[in-house]
Write an enzyme that holds these catalytic residues in place. Structure first.
Site, short mmCIF file in Angstrom:
data_model
loop_
_atom_site.label_atom_id
_atom_site.label_comp_id
_atom_site.label_asym_id
_atom_site.label_seq_id
_atom_site.Cartn_x
_atom_site.Cartn_y
_atom_site.Cartn_z
N ASN A 211 0.85 -1.19 0.00
CA ASN A 211 0.00 0.00 0.00
C ASN A 211 0.89 1.24 0.00
O ASN A 211 2.11 1.14 0.01
CB ASN A 211 -0.97 -0.03 1.19
N ASP B 19 -4.47 -6.16 4.94
CA ASP B 19 -5.54 -6.96 5.54
C ASP B 19 -5.49 -8.40 5.07
O ASP B 19 -5.91 -9.31 5.78
CB ASP B 19 -6.91 -6.35 5.20
N LYS C 18 8.60 -17.53 -9.80
CA LYS C 18 7.86 -16.45 -10.46
C LYS C 18 6.72 -17.04 -11.29
O LYS C 18 6.92 -17.97 -12.06
CB LYS C 18 8.82 -15.67 -11.36
N PRO D 150 -3.82 -11.59 10.63
CA PRO D 150 -4.27 -11.32 12.00
C PRO D 150 -4.34 -9.82 12.22
O PRO D 150 -3.54 -9.07 11.66
CB PRO D 150 -3.17 -11.94 12.86
N PHE E 295 -4.75 3.53 14.65
CA PHE E 295 -4.95 4.53 13.60
C PHE E 295 -6.08 4.03 12.71
O PHE E 295 -6.30 2.83 12.60
CB PHE E 295 -3.68 4.71 12.76
N LYS F 281 -12.11 -2.58 17.76
CA LYS F 281 -10.73 -3.04 17.95
C LYS F 281 -10.33 -3.07 19.43
O LYS F 281 -9.29 -3.63 19.78
CB LYS F 281 -9.77 -2.13 17.19
N1 CTP Z 1 -4.18 -3.00 12.04
C1 CTP Z 1 -3.43 -4.02 12.57
N2 CTP Z 1 -3.41 -5.25 11.97
C2 CTP Z 1 -4.13 -5.48 10.86
C3 CTP Z 1 -4.91 -4.42 10.29
C4 CTP Z 1 -4.91 -3.20 10.91
O1 CTP Z 1 -2.75 -3.82 13.59
N3 CTP Z 1 -4.10 -6.66 10.30
C5 CTP Z 1 -4.22 -1.71 12.73
C6 CTP Z 1 -3.58 -0.57 11.99
O2 CTP Z 1 -2.22 -0.44 12.34
C7 CTP Z 1 -4.38 0.61 12.47
C8 CTP Z 1 -5.74 0.04 12.72
O3 CTP Z 1 -5.57 -1.37 12.84
O4 CTP Z 1 -3.91 1.08 13.73
C9 CTP Z 1 -6.79 0.33 11.71
O5 CTP Z 1 -6.39 -0.01 10.43
P1 CTP Z 1 -7.39 0.19 9.21
O6 CTP Z 1 -6.71 -0.31 7.99
O7 CTP Z 1 -7.96 1.56 9.20
O8 CTP Z 1 -8.57 -0.75 9.66
P2 CTP Z 1 -9.02 -2.14 9.18
O9 CTP Z 1 -9.03 -3.05 10.35
O10 CTP Z 1 -8.23 -2.59 8.01
O11 CTP Z 1 -10.53 -1.84 8.80
P3 CTP Z 1 -11.19 -1.50 7.41
O12 CTP Z 1 -10.26 -1.96 6.34
O13 CTP Z 1 -12.45 -2.28 7.45
O14 CTP Z 1 -11.42 -0.03 7.42
#
Ligand code: CTP
Length: 398
Positions: free
Chosen positions: A209, A277, A287, A304, A324, A342
């Protein structure tokens, strides 16, 4: 402000990096500090006394035997009236003079006469920096209690590459704040996750990302500057690593989760990473080739949720868990729900929608969401967001 009322005696040595000292003066001023500039004869070849004086709002000291100045303030007094003496750029010559105890011009006399700490930001050609004489001097000065920031590695004005480039003004400012600052987080352990993750598809491709890791690095540096021991768990980010933190480099979400678990216990955990995610169920060992059968289907597994699992720990949960939220719509609604889902104490929410320039950019406009409610912060440099957050963390843990 971080340097409110603090006086910095800034010695500007002779080197091309002297132009960066102008930006440093501006940053110190913005942080509430005052700068009294001292310009060496060499420094004068690169910046003018007028620009230093204009930016600092102070007269510039240059000569050791200046009768007018001596009447107003003697050079001994000048060296003592500051809270910190900063040398930027610190040339090989200035380092050698102080290491050897020479005092044959105003700058070297002030350095020898001061009863305050000295912070040097060296800048010189890579060969000069690596010369045994300079190394000896650096070691000697460090033994004498002189602090150093940089030099950084990189392309130099002289065309060579290597260590020798002066640290960036923001980094020097952080080192100044570190040298002067109160240490409200001394004895505390902070974990900060940062950057993107790379989820491998095959040996050459991955899912990633746009996170630069800038906000996380700034938070780690701000916590370290307040005396915390910081474990900085970072994915493959482009932002420079923070000074003062223990850096753990990871690539995937699974590695990040393991590194965070290994770093516990902590007094505060800040999850600034943009964790992927999903990951490809199994990365191909070779490859993946184009075939007549068309594009491959990418089967994904969910990673996770590191934040949720740490926030949900029955035992050993850090007393303060901060998440965040990167949102592209209904910021407050989504983020408030996310905080509860969370299980974190605070959530720093930001709108990363198209055109905000936040993801990967220098600035951030955040809303802090706590159990007490929401608080919108103005659009700030990511470093300033980090400073505010670190102050809040220090207050919460006090
Ligand atoms: N986070 C994490 N582990 C993951 C996904 C997210 O620790 N596997 C943490 C990020 O570091 C951040 C927070 O969760 O502090 C929120 O991340 P965000 O991407 O906004 O949330 P998601 O859980 O991915 O929710 P969504 O995609 O549904 O908005």
């Amino acid at each position: 402000m971080r340097l409110s009322g603090r006086r910095i005696l800034l010695i500007v040595g002779g080197g091309i990096a002297a132009y960066k000292s102008l930006e440093l003066i501006r940053l110190i001023g913005k942080a509430g500090g005052r700068v009294v500039p001292v310009l060496t004869a060499g420094g004068r070849e690169f910046v003018t006394p007028l620009s230093l004086a204009a930016l600092a709002g102070e007269r510039v000291h240059e000569a050791l035997f200046d009768l007018t100045a001596e009447v107003e303030m003697g050079h001994i007094e000048l060296s003592r009236s500051a809270d910190l003496v900063v040398v930027a750029p610190a040339t090989a010559d200035l380092m050698a003079k102080l290491a050897g105890g020479l005092a044959n011009d105003l700058a070297s006399t002030l350095l020898l006469a001061t009863d305050k700490r000295v912070l040097m930001a060296p800048a010189m050609n890579v060969r000069m920096w690596e010369h045994p004489a300079t190394r000896r001097n650096r070691e000697r000065l460090a033994e004498d209690g002189v602090l150093f920031v940089g030099p950084a590695e990189g392309e130099m004005a002289c065309g060579e590459y290597g260590p020798g480039r002066m640290a960036e003004p923001a980094e020097i400012l952080a080192a100044i704040a570190d040298a002067l600052g109160p240490k409200p987080l001394a004895g505390r352990h902070a974990i900060v996750t940062s950057g993107p993750t790379h989820e491998p598809i095959d040996p050459v491709r991955y899912i990633a990302n746009r996170s630069s890791g800038r906000q996380g690095a700034a938070i780690a540096a701000a916590l370290a500057a307040r005396g915390a021991r910081v474990t900085f768990v970072t994915g493959p980010a482009t932002a420079p690593r923070p000074t003062g933190a223990e850096v753990v480099e990871v690539e995937t979400a699974l590695e990040m989760a393991a590194a965070v678990e290994a770093a516990l216990p902590a007094d505060v955990a800040v999850f600034a990473a943009a964790v992927g995610d999903w990951r490809p169920v199994a990365a191909a060992a070779r490859k993946i080739k184009k075939t007549a059968a068309g594009p491959p289907a990418l089967a994904l597994a969910e990673n996770p949720d590191i934040l949720a699992s740490v926030a949900g720990l029955a035992q050993g949960r850090p007393p303060l868990v901060i998440g965040f939220a990167a949102e592209t719509g209904d910021l407050i609604g989504n983020a408030t729900a996310k905080r509860q889902r969370k299980g974190c104490d605070w959530l720093v929410a930001n709108d990363v929608g198209d055109g905000s320039g936040i993801m990967g950019g220098m600035e951030n406009a955040v809303t802090l969401i706590t159990a007490e409610g929401t608080e919108a912060w103005p659009r700030l440099d990511k470093r300033e967001v980090a400073e505010r957050l670190a102050d809040r963390i220090a207050a919460a843990l006090a």
